[in-house]
Design a protein around this motif. Structure first.
Motif, PDB file in Angstrom:
ATOM      1  N   UNK B 150       0.824  -1.162  -0.024  1.00  0.00           N
ATOM      2  CA  UNK B 150      -0.014   0.057  -0.153  1.00  0.00           C
ATOM      3  C   UNK B 150       0.753   1.218   0.058  1.00  0.00           C
ATOM      4  N   UNK B 151       2.008   1.013   0.819  1.00  0.00           N
ATOM      5  CA  UNK B 151       2.892   2.297   0.803  1.00  0.00           C
ATOM      6  C   UNK B 151       3.642   2.763  -0.453  1.00  0.00           C
ATOM      7  N   UNK B 152       4.419   3.849  -0.392  1.00  0.00           N
ATOM      8  CA  UNK B 152       5.312   4.178  -1.330  1.00  0.00           C
ATOM      9  C   UNK B 152       6.781   3.314  -1.052  1.00  0.00           C
ATOM     10  N   UNK B 153       7.129   3.350   0.359  1.00  0.00           N
ATOM     11  CA  UNK B 153       8.256   2.366   0.643  1.00  0.00           C
ATOM     12  C   UNK B 153       7.395   1.167   1.381  1.00  0.00           C
ATOM     13  N   UNK B 154       8.013   0.117   0.981  1.00  0.00           N
ATOM     14  CA  UNK B 154       7.436  -1.251   1.324  1.00  0.00           C
ATOM     15  C   UNK B 154       8.359  -2.204   2.104  1.00  0.00           C
ATOM     16  N   UNK B 155       7.925  -2.691   3.222  1.00  0.00           N
ATOM     17  CA  UNK B 155       8.536  -3.679   3.615  1.00  0.00           C
ATOM     18  C   UNK B 155       8.506  -5.279   2.930  1.00  0.00           C
ATOM     19  N   UNK B 156       9.649  -5.440   2.384  1.00  0.00           N
ATOM     20  CA  UNK B 156       9.574  -6.777   1.652  1.00  0.00           C
ATOM     21  C   UNK B 156       9.835  -7.773   2.256  1.00  0.00           C
ATOM     22  N   UNK B 157      10.438  -7.774   3.307  1.00  0.00           N
ATOM     23  CA  UNK B 157      10.733  -8.910   4.446  1.00  0.00           C
ATOM     24  C   UNK B 157      11.665  -8.479   5.470  1.00  0.00           C
ATOM     25  N   UNK B 158      12.145  -9.292   6.223  1.00  0.00           N
ATOM     26  CA  UNK B 158      13.026  -9.041   7.476  1.00  0.00           C
ATOM     27  C   UNK B 158      12.655 -10.103   8.698  1.00  0.00           C
ATOM     28  N   UNK B 159      13.066  -9.917   9.708  1.00  0.00           N
ATOM     29  CA  UNK B 159      13.247 -10.696  10.703  1.00  0.00           C
ATOM     30  C   UNK B 159      12.683 -10.333  12.106  1.00  0.00           C
ATOM     31  N   UNK B 170      14.002  -5.308   5.131  1.00  0.00           N
ATOM     32  CA  UNK B 170      14.318  -5.392   3.529  1.00  0.00           C
ATOM     33  C   UNK B 170      13.214  -4.272   3.077  1.00  0.00           C
ATOM     34  N   UNK B 171      13.806  -3.218   2.547  1.00  0.00           N
ATOM     35  CA  UNK B 171      12.716  -2.281   1.988  1.00  0.00           C
ATOM     36  C   UNK B 171      12.830  -2.247   0.524  1.00  0.00           C
ATOM     37  N   UNK B 172      11.693  -2.012  -0.252  1.00  0.00           N
ATOM     38  CA  UNK B 172      11.435  -1.961  -1.562  1.00  0.00           C
ATOM     39  C   UNK B 172      10.234  -1.058  -1.950  1.00  0.00           C
ATOM     40  N   UNK B 173      10.129  -0.757  -2.962  1.00  0.00           N
ATOM     41  CA  UNK B 173       9.063   0.322  -3.638  1.00  0.00           C
ATOM     42  C   UNK B 173       7.784  -0.594  -3.629  1.00  0.00           C
ATOM     43  N   UNK B 174       6.819   0.175  -3.046  1.00  0.00           N
ATOM     44  CA  UNK B 174       5.339  -0.495  -3.189  1.00  0.00           C
ATOM     45  C   UNK B 174       4.669   0.066  -4.164  1.00  0.00           C
ATOM     46  N   UNK B 183       3.576   0.043   5.889  1.00  0.00           N
ATOM     47  CA  UNK B 183       2.600  -0.949   6.303  1.00  0.00           C
ATOM     48  C   UNK B 183       3.544  -2.160   6.779  1.00  0.00           C
ATOM     49  N   UNK B 184       2.965  -2.750   7.920  1.00  0.00           N
ATOM     50  CA  UNK B 184       3.607  -4.057   8.322  1.00  0.00           C
ATOM     51  C   UNK B 184       2.626  -4.802   8.785  1.00  0.00           C
ATOM     52  N   UNK B 185       2.456  -5.984   8.532  1.00  0.00           N
ATOM     53  CA  UNK B 185       1.293  -6.996   8.601  1.00  0.00           C
ATOM     54  C   UNK B 185       1.440  -8.345   9.475  1.00  0.00           C
ATOM     55  N   UNK B 186       0.723  -9.035   9.759  1.00  0.00           N
ATOM     56  CA  UNK B 186       0.849 -10.134  10.799  1.00  0.00           C
ATOM     57  C   UNK B 186       1.546  -9.503  12.209  1.00  0.00           C
ATOM     58  N   UNK B 187       1.290  -8.454  12.419  1.00  0.00           N
ATOM     59  CA  UNK B 187       2.218  -7.480  13.108  1.00  0.00           C
ATOM     60  C   UNK B 187       2.700  -8.124  14.497  1.00  0.00           C
ATOM     61  N   UNK B 188       1.738  -7.982  15.477  1.00  0.00           N
ATOM     62  CA  UNK B 188       2.145  -8.636  16.705  1.00  0.00           C
ATOM     63  C   UNK B 188       2.261  -9.947  16.512  1.00  0.00           C
ATOM     64  N   UNK B 189       1.231 -10.617  15.702  1.00  0.00           N
ATOM     65  CA  UNK B 189       1.717 -12.212  15.715  1.00  0.00           C
ATOM     66  C   UNK B 189       2.764 -12.566  15.305  1.00  0.00           C
ATOM     67  N   UNK B 190       3.602 -11.763  14.558  1.00  0.00           N
ATOM     68  CA  UNK B 190       5.083 -12.245  14.071  1.00  0.00           C
ATOM     69  C   UNK B 190       5.987 -11.380  14.905  1.00  0.00           C
ATOM     70  N   UNK B 191       5.734 -10.525  15.697  1.00  0.00           N
ATOM     71  CA  UNK B 191       6.721  -9.822  16.310  1.00  0.00           C
ATOM     72  C   UNK B 191       7.692  -8.855  15.685  1.00  0.00           C
ATOM     73  N   UNK B 192       6.815  -8.123  14.910  1.00  0.00           N
ATOM     74  CA  UNK B 192       7.410  -7.241  13.931  1.00  0.00           C
ATOM     75  C   UNK B 192       7.566  -5.822  14.285  1.00  0.00           C
TER      76      UNK B 192
END
Lengths: 293, 293
Positions: B150-159, B170-174, B183-192
């Motif tokens: 959804x955003x311009x800057x996108x979280x593509x992955x990470x830990x 890991x950032x990319x363009x959304x 935006x980050x998702x599965x947020x507290x569920x995956x401790x992000x």
């Protein structure tokens, strides 16, 4: 400008005997640089240090106690005693009380924070130890469970992988060396942000402090927190919290919390707990602990 | 007082055709109450809804696409088309463009956000879709990977399980439907939390939005975010961020970040993204989405 110069001089002056409370996030380096343990050794007086090790949180107190004894022996401490308290009645042991009168550093190991509190809370030994810390006669360090007990409100257990909710954190009463804070440890390592926020939302008159592994929040007597070690210290400050439904929702319902202020502090960063604000570093580099290495 | 009454009347007025961007944290209920999917269906026009499903993030687009088709069919949508784009050249498909002209809701499924962006970014199809969203002609929803873009800057992955550091995310363009947010998702569920804070520290001109599973941040055209569903929406607001060493440290070094403002929002809570402040609820109960159930 004059004030700044005074501050700079103050920071450069070696202060090997300045006591502190060292709250360590667990898993501190015991093998290589031993930065945090070395800072504790120095703050306890270096080669003049008389160190008490309290391994009572652990189920293997002799093993863990001996490990720390050997480390502080290597560093050259003058005297080291293992206060292997396994029963509350031992808190009246005259030899322990006598050593508390002269010792310059007390180290509480990891294990189970409820066990540690169950053995020490509300004993004459505990009163004497707390007095020694508050009077600045000795440096106190606690790692993992030994860190968790520092506040008045203590996180006894909890979970992760959920949004903030009341059942995510089990609270109990700690040993109250630093009554104004709620400590969590192994912090980012075990993804404990949501549980610390849950705890803070229930006690908005306190300050949440999350400490990573191999990281130390060093509390000076003047309310200044300084960061040592490899990770971060997270401050969760609810002073401006404007609303939470925490008291009104079911135990597993998500909590609303508005307006938390969060700081992530790394090595050398300093925070004024009483003013609730960051202390800017002087110059380009970070202000570091001169006595720590 | 008059203003308050006007606000109350405004909120009570049913607005079944008011479009929105619905950013869903993944794993939304598809079986029982289907609250979030039902809100999308209603926002898209209810029984008049003409829904496009874009399953392109997924490696099994036909299976996942059919699942959503069956759900919206059950709810009684007027027309549903699966835009199974597996190649960028399909973004010129006249049938897809024609449907975009008339459709009232677009749903992007989960999968891999890089795959979704790789297929859609900078295509005529994407331009038309973005225009439709910005003009308020259609409701856009994305879940999981479909939310991440959804955003311009996108979280593509990470830990997770680490303190904030540059390599944690890991950032990319959304796709830039909501350029002002990350935006980050599965947020507290995956401790992000730590990875979102890492991302925000690198882009302090944006607003961090962490959305839990089965939870939706519903963005109205006027910059108001409203929370639906079972979990929380976490706002990480760096507007007052006073310092970070993020650009100057090594990729895996811990980051310092001073003065983040964090809100945990649950069902019914509302936040004004432009003013960067919470909208207090009126009366005892939470303000709820009248069209959502």
């Amino acid at each position: 400008m004059l004030q700044l110069e005074v501050q700079v001089q103050e920071q450069r002056k070696p202060q090997p005997m300045k006591t502190a409370v060292m709250v360590i996030g667990g898993a501190e380096d015991k093998v290589h640089g031993r930065e945090i343990l070395h800072a504790f050794f120095n703050r306890s007086g270096g080669s003049d240090a008389q160190i008490a090790i309290i391994p009572s949180a652990s189920r293997e107190p002799a093993i863990i106690g001996e490990r720390y004894r050997s480390i502080f022996q290597d560093m050259g401490a003058k005297r080291i005693e293992l206060l292997d308290i396994r029963d509350r009645v031992q808190c009246e042991e005259p030899a322990y009380h006598e050593f508390l009168e002269v010792c310059t550093g007390v180290f509480m190991t990891g294990g189970d924070q409820l066990r540690l509190c169950g053995l020490l809370a509300d004993t004459p030994f505990m009163e004497k130890l707390r007095l020694g810390v508050w009077q600045g006669r000795l440096t106190l360090a606690g790692t993992s469970a030994g860190a968790a007990v520092m506040g008045h409100h203590m996180i006894a257990g909890g979970g992760s992988g959920e949004c903030p909710n009341r059942s995510l954190v089990d609270m109990a009463t700690g040993l109250g060396f630093l009554p104004e804070v709620i400590v969590d440890q192994h912090f980012h390592n075990r993804n404990r942000m949501a549980r610390l926020m849950s705890a803070v939302s229930a006690h908005p008159d306190r300050l949440g402090i999350g400490i990573d592994e191999d990281t130390c929040a060093l509390f000076e007597g003047d309310g200044i927190i300084q960061v040592l070690g490899k990770g971060t210290v997270t401050i969760v400050d609810p002073a401006e919290m404007s609303y939470t439904n925490q008291p009104y929702v079911g135990a597993t319902d998500p909590i609303s919390i508005y307006n938390l202020r969060v700081h992530i502090l790394s090595y050398g960063d300093r925070y004024d707990m009483r003013q609730r604000k960051i202390i800017p570093s002087l110059g380009e580099g970070c202000v570091t602990d001169q006595t720590g290495t």
